[in-house]
Write a protein that holds these residues in place. Sequence first.
Motif, PDB file in Angstrom:
ATOM      1  N   GLY B  52       1.657 -12.558  -9.717  1.00  8.81           N
ATOM      2  CA  GLY B  52       0.447 -13.179  -9.221  1.00  8.81           C
ATOM      3  C   GLY B  52      -0.113 -12.553  -7.974  1.00  8.81           C
ATOM      4  O   GLY B  52      -0.288 -11.347  -7.895  1.00  8.81           O
ATOM      5  N   GLN B  53      -0.358 -13.455  -6.999  1.00 11.28           N
ATOM      6  CA  GLN B  53      -1.153 -13.081  -5.846  1.00 11.28           C
ATOM      7  C   GLN B  53      -0.584 -11.902  -5.088  1.00 11.28           C
ATOM      8  O   GLN B  53       0.610 -11.825  -4.819  1.00 11.28           O
ATOM      9  CB  GLN B  53      -1.192 -14.274  -4.873  1.00 11.28           C
ATOM     10  CG  GLN B  53      -1.992 -15.433  -5.412  1.00 11.28           C
ATOM     11  CD  GLN B  53      -3.428 -15.059  -5.662  1.00 11.28           C
ATOM     12  OE1 GLN B  53      -4.089 -14.508  -4.791  1.00 11.28           O
ATOM     13  NE2 GLN B  53      -3.936 -15.329  -6.856  1.00 11.28           N
ATOM     14  N   PRO B  54      -1.474 -10.984  -4.716  1.00 10.80           N
ATOM     15  CA  PRO B  54      -1.034  -9.978  -3.748  1.00 10.80           C
ATOM     16  C   PRO B  54      -0.877 -10.605  -2.370  1.00 10.80           C
ATOM     17  O   PRO B  54      -1.434 -11.675  -2.108  1.00 10.80           O
ATOM     18  CB  PRO B  54      -2.165  -8.957  -3.761  1.00 10.80           C
ATOM     19  CG  PRO B  54      -3.344  -9.669  -4.309  1.00 10.80           C
ATOM     20  CD  PRO B  54      -2.854 -10.764  -5.193  1.00 10.80           C
ATOM     21  N   GLN B  55      -0.104  -9.927  -1.537  1.00  9.28           N
ATOM     22  CA  GLN B  55       0.218 -10.511  -0.238  1.00  9.28           C
ATOM     23  C   GLN B  55      -0.945 -10.295   0.741  1.00  9.28           C
ATOM     24  O   GLN B  55      -1.213  -9.190   1.175  1.00  9.28           O
ATOM     25  CB  GLN B  55       1.493  -9.848   0.273  1.00  9.28           C
ATOM     26  CG  GLN B  55       1.986 -10.336   1.591  1.00  9.28           C
ATOM     27  CD  GLN B  55       2.424 -11.783   1.570  1.00  9.28           C
ATOM     28  OE1 GLN B  55       1.610 -12.681   1.668  1.00  9.28           O
ATOM     29  NE2 GLN B  55       3.717 -12.000   1.455  1.00  9.28           N
ATOM     30  N   PHE B  56      -1.646 -11.400   1.054  1.00  9.54           N
ATOM     31  CA  PHE B  56      -2.702 -11.347   2.068  1.00  9.54           C
ATOM     32  C   PHE B  56      -2.370 -12.333   3.156  1.00  9.54           C
ATOM     33  O   PHE B  56      -1.927 -13.456   2.875  1.00  9.54           O
ATOM     34  CB  PHE B  56      -4.067 -11.709   1.470  1.00  9.54           C
ATOM     35  CG  PHE B  56      -4.726 -10.519   0.833  1.00  9.54           C
ATOM     36  CD1 PHE B  56      -5.469  -9.628   1.620  1.00  9.54           C
ATOM     37  CD2 PHE B  56      -4.614 -10.284  -0.530  1.00  9.54           C
ATOM     38  CE1 PHE B  56      -6.070  -8.540   1.017  1.00  9.54           C
ATOM     39  CE2 PHE B  56      -5.221  -9.196  -1.114  1.00  9.54           C
ATOM     40  CZ  PHE B  56      -5.954  -8.316  -0.341  1.00  9.54           C
ATOM     41  N   ALA B  57      -2.602 -11.935   4.392  1.00  8.43           N
ATOM     42  CA  ALA B  57      -2.394 -12.888   5.480  1.00  8.43           C
ATOM     43  C   ALA B  57      -3.599 -13.803   5.539  1.00  8.43           C
ATOM     44  O   ALA B  57      -4.732 -13.338   5.491  1.00  8.43           O
ATOM     45  CB  ALA B  57      -2.227 -12.153   6.797  1.00  8.43           C
ATOM     46  N   SER B  58      -3.338 -15.096   5.631  1.00 11.66           N
ATOM     47  CA  SER B  58      -4.461 -16.014   5.742  1.00 11.66           C
ATOM     48  C   SER B  58      -4.903 -16.057   7.194  1.00 11.66           C
ATOM     49  O   SER B  58      -4.161 -15.708   8.100  1.00 11.66           O
ATOM     50  CB  SER B  58      -4.052 -17.398   5.241  1.00 11.66           C
ATOM     51  OG  SER B  58      -2.728 -17.649   5.646  1.00 11.66           O
ATOM     52  N   ASP B  59      -6.161 -16.501   7.387  1.00 10.19           N
ATOM     53  CA  ASP B  59      -6.738 -16.434   8.730  1.00 10.19           C
ATOM     54  C   ASP B  59      -5.962 -17.256   9.741  1.00 10.19           C
ATOM     55  O   ASP B  59      -5.824 -16.889  10.885  1.00 10.19           O
ATOM     56  CB  ASP B  59      -8.195 -16.942   8.697  1.00 10.19           C
ATOM     57  CG  ASP B  59      -9.035 -15.928   7.953  1.00 10.19           C
ATOM     58  OD1 ASP B  59      -8.591 -14.753   7.899  1.00 10.19           O
ATOM     59  OD2 ASP B  59     -10.085 -16.288   7.418  1.00 10.19           O
ATOM     60  N   LEU B  61      -2.930 -17.950  10.324  1.00 12.87           N
ATOM     61  CA  LEU B  61      -1.548 -17.625  10.681  1.00 12.87           C
ATOM     62  C   LEU B  61      -0.518 -18.461   9.945  1.00 12.87           C
ATOM     63  O   LEU B  61       0.669 -18.325  10.167  1.00 12.87           O
ATOM     64  CB  LEU B  61      -1.287 -17.816  12.186  1.00 12.87           C
ATOM     65  CG  LEU B  61      -2.042 -16.950  13.166  1.00 12.87           C
ATOM     66  CD1 LEU B  61      -1.662 -17.373  14.582  1.00 12.87           C
ATOM     67  CD2 LEU B  61      -1.734 -15.507  12.946  1.00 12.87           C
ATOM     68  N   PRO B  68       5.765 -15.413  -1.726  1.00 11.57           N
ATOM     69  CA  PRO B  68       7.028 -14.726  -1.479  1.00 11.57           C
ATOM     70  C   PRO B  68       6.967 -13.224  -1.728  1.00 11.57           C
ATOM     71  O   PRO B  68       7.956 -12.549  -1.539  1.00 11.57           O
ATOM     72  CB  PRO B  68       7.983 -15.402  -2.447  1.00 11.57           C
ATOM     73  CG  PRO B  68       7.111 -15.833  -3.566  1.00 11.57           C
ATOM     74  CD  PRO B  68       5.732 -16.064  -3.038  1.00 11.57           C
ATOM     75  N   THR B  69       5.842 -12.685  -2.160  1.00 15.72           N
ATOM     76  CA  THR B  69       5.797 -11.250  -2.437  1.00 15.72           C
ATOM     77  C   THR B  69       6.077 -10.461  -1.157  1.00 15.72           C
ATOM     78  O   THR B  69       5.526 -10.751  -0.115  1.00 15.72           O
ATOM     79  CB  THR B  69       4.435 -10.853  -2.996  1.00 15.72           C
ATOM     80  OG1 THR B  69       4.145 -11.689  -4.091  1.00 15.72           O
ATOM     81  CG2 THR B  69       4.444  -9.405  -3.448  1.00 15.72           C
ATOM     82  N   ASP B  70       6.939  -9.465  -1.293  1.00 16.14           N
ATOM     83  CA  ASP B  70       7.353  -8.693  -0.126  1.00 16.14           C
ATOM     84  C   ASP B  70       6.460  -7.466   0.017  1.00 16.14           C
ATOM     85  O   ASP B  70       6.442  -6.596  -0.856  1.00 16.14           O
ATOM     86  CB  ASP B  70       8.822  -8.252  -0.307  1.00 16.14           C
ATOM     87  CG  ASP B  70       9.396  -7.709   0.977  1.00 16.14           C
ATOM     88  OD1 ASP B  70       8.609  -7.406   1.904  1.00 16.14           O
ATOM     89  OD2 ASP B  70      10.637  -7.585   1.058  1.00 16.14           O
ATOM     90  N   PRO B  71       5.703  -7.343   1.092  1.00 14.71           N
ATOM     91  CA  PRO B  71       4.776  -6.208   1.210  1.00 14.71           C
ATOM     92  C   PRO B  71       5.453  -4.894   1.575  1.00 14.71           C
ATOM     93  O   PRO B  71       4.894  -3.836   1.328  1.00 14.71           O
ATOM     94  CB  PRO B  71       3.835  -6.640   2.322  1.00 14.71           C
ATOM     95  CG  PRO B  71       4.638  -7.573   3.147  1.00 14.71           C
ATOM     96  CD  PRO B  71       5.600  -8.263   2.226  1.00 14.71           C
ATOM     97  N   LEU B  72       6.644  -4.968   2.151  1.00 19.01           N
ATOM     98  CA  LEU B  72       7.242  -3.735   2.676  1.00 19.01           C
ATOM     99  C   LEU B  72       7.572  -2.699   1.600  1.00 19.01           C
ATOM    100  O   LEU B  72       7.192  -1.534   1.732  1.00 19.01           O
ATOM    101  CB  LEU B  72       8.481  -4.080   3.501  1.00 19.01           C
ATOM    102  CG  LEU B  72       8.974  -2.941   4.374  1.00 19.01           C
ATOM    103  CD1 LEU B  72       7.902  -2.505   5.366  1.00 19.01           C
ATOM    104  CD2 LEU B  72      10.235  -3.341   5.108  1.00 19.01           C
ATOM    105  N   ALA B  75       4.529  -0.938   0.539  1.00 24.34           N
ATOM    106  CA  ALA B  75       4.074   0.116   1.459  1.00 24.34           C
ATOM    107  C   ALA B  75       4.913   1.368   1.263  1.00 24.34           C
ATOM    108  O   ALA B  75       4.385   2.489   1.245  1.00 24.34           O
ATOM    109  CB  ALA B  75       4.176  -0.372   2.896  1.00 24.34           C
TER     110      ALA B  75
END
Lengths: 771, 116
Positions: B52-59, B61, B68-72, B75
């Motif tokens: 599902g959702q890609p990891q986006f930071a919400s405004d 905080l 739970p998707t790990d962005p590291l 990258a």
Amino acid sequence: MSGLLIYLVILLITAFLAPMLISRAGKAAPWLLGMVSASGFAYLLGFAGFISKGNTLNYTIEWLPELYLNFSLYLDGLSLFFALMVTGMGALVLVFSGNYMKPYAMKHRFFFLILLFEFAMLALVLSGNLITLFIFWELTSVSSFLLVGFYHEKPEARNAALQALLITVAGGLAMMAGFIMLGQIAGTLEINQLLKSGDLIRNHPHYLPVLLLILAGAFTKSAQFPFHFWLPGAMQAPSPVSAYLHSATMVKAGIYLLMRLSPVMGGTPEWKYILTITGAVTMILGGYFAYSQTDFKKVLAYTTISALGTLVLMLGIDTDISIKAAIIFLLVHALYKGALFMIAGLIDKSAGTRDLRKIGGLGKVMPTASLAAIISLLSMAGLPPMIGFIGKELIYEAKFALPDIGNLLLVAGVLTNVIMVAISLALIFNLFLGPLKYPGEKPKRPAFALRIGPTLLAGISLIFGLFPARVADLLLSPAIKSIRPTIDSLKLSLWHGFNEVLLVSFITVAAGITLFLLYRRVNPVLTKFNNEVITFRFADAFNKGLDMFLHLTKKKTSFIQSGYQRFYLMAIFIMTSLLAWYQLIYTWPDIENISFSKPGIYEILILILIVSSTLIAVSVKSRLAAILSLGGVGYGIGLLFVIYGAIDVAITLMLAETLVLVLFMVVVYHLPKFTNFSSNASRLRDAAIALLVGGFMTGLVLKAGQLNLNPKISDFYVENAIPLAHGSNIVNVILVDFRALDTLGEITVLVIAAIGVVALLKLKTKKGSAT
Amino acid sequence: MEVLLAIVIGLLYAAGVYLLLRRSIVKLILGIMFFSHATNLLIFVAGGLHKGQPQFASDGLTAVSANPTDPLPQALILTAIVIGFGITAFFLALMYRFYQATGTEDLDELKEGENK
């Protein structure tokens, strides 16, 4: 105390300055170098009074005390005794070499090497730590290798040098292992502390291996049977080197070690039997071969082997009297052997040969040298009034005092001495007395620098023989007491009164004279016998073994280093995956514990796409199809990324994949069609390897899913993306902000790759001359 | 799904190994590309699979941990893909030159040419 260290440093610096000195100071240089060595002798002699009162000196610089590793110097009676021999003989040898080496172009190098050799030997006997001792031990091996091979244009010299090096260094390595074990047992490698822990070491279960390892070092260095053969070969060295190597250095290092460790390891049945038997065999063999040689230097080399055997035997008998005998005989041998080798060099130089059959009556042309030689030979024969007589009497006494096998040893000893008497007489009467005989030009009277060494040594042999008490008090007794403190003081005199020992001496001399009278008749027969019947040569056997070893390594290397890139890869793949499999099987992941997500229909379809594309890419014959199906794999993975929320990754992958496909198409156009190089069997083998690797990777992925060791680093990025980096796409923020420097590196790689591509494509090579 | 992906990764590696062991230099490059695909996928799976959702930071905080998707790893893979692309491009150029210079694509001939 650090005066000793300062002297060692001075000696080392002198060695390095010697080549310059030789070219600048000319004739005076060897004398100056000799003075440096002689000043060391004088300096050490200054300690004699202090040491003879039972004192010792110890000086330690800590190096790695946790591993018992220190640089220490230790001076007691024994090391003083050896150090005096090293420096005193060194001075004489240096002066002798000054004249002897004059015609050689490489003499600068020679003086550097021989001083280095002296430094190594002196440092060895003064070492207070076994590892320090080992380092200098190996340094003597290396410097003697260079000296023996000094005439490196001669193949025999190179071969002899290599043999000497390999044997002594191999023994040295074994010895180091022994030292390390000794250190583990005793908890120290300092000699002064080891001397106190003899009982602990002798009763340790590892005593025997330690003993064998250390004896391997001592026996190889001191040319004991069956390692004796390097020593006759080593006479390829220039004569001054032989004089030094046989009398005070190198071969005496092994004896020094045995004497040094005698209080630590000696006295056990193992010690006694091994040393006694080896020593006795070496003694007799050396004597026999010495009798049947015709080259003066070779005769001397074999008598050295015999003498070394005697010394080891004496240490093996290990009684008060035998240790006394060993120390005195050591001095006796150093004195006469040093003198005789110098005379051998001198004869070689002035008569042009060392062949005993071609020269004779040299007393008429070189009276001083001949007198010195005769005195030395009488000492070797053990005749009064030389110190050699005292030495021999003590050796007989030591053997008499033995209970059971003593008689056998006595017989062996008498036999050896009979040979020594015969050889000495033969040399005296044939070489120096009698009618003058020489090939080529008439021998010249040797220069003063050549005569002084042998004359002095012979003089000392005589004076010590006549007045032995003083030297016994000052030098010999302290040396004996550092081997065995309980021993009573040494009383030496020429005249013992009539006893059984004297009787045996008479018999020895009488038999010796008989053997001498038979010399002319027996010697050619023996030489013939040696050359034709005893075809086995240790030196040859060693060379053969070495050749076989080299052949084996060559085969092994060409097997491992096949030169085919595939085989290297295969080795890496097989080894890696077998090791990984071993680990995987022992910690097989619990599949039940992994939280599985259920695959949806899209995922299944994508996986099928990837798998089928892979299979096509691997097996298809057309290049185009292979490349396209590789693209299929890439796009499939990209789609997976999309499903699992990695949009940026998916975009990048798709773009990269497209570019690669385009590039590939362009290049492939210029390439030939796939050809089938491999047979079916090798395909099958490669497939098996591939599955082995693939299987372990699968296991690795499952295993990785099970582990979650550290808290997510990502949390930091997620929390700080907006406040610090002002961006909400976290993956992008990581790449261009948090880890921007990494991205810069990545861009650099791309730029370099691009430059490389351009350079490769633009580079024009002429057809045919391309490399 | 994880097990299936693990098997696919294993298969990709196996294909890579098999191709690397061929004598043709073209197949060698294909093998390297398989390796890089397999490795990317390996890192991705190791980071955990979350649909599902890609990891986006919400405004605000907050609520970041809801996704739970790990962005590291993403990258990391992104970097790896780019570098892999660079290497592939370089390899292709190299292979092109290799063929021009030697006139063969058989790696074994390099060794045999040496002995001639």
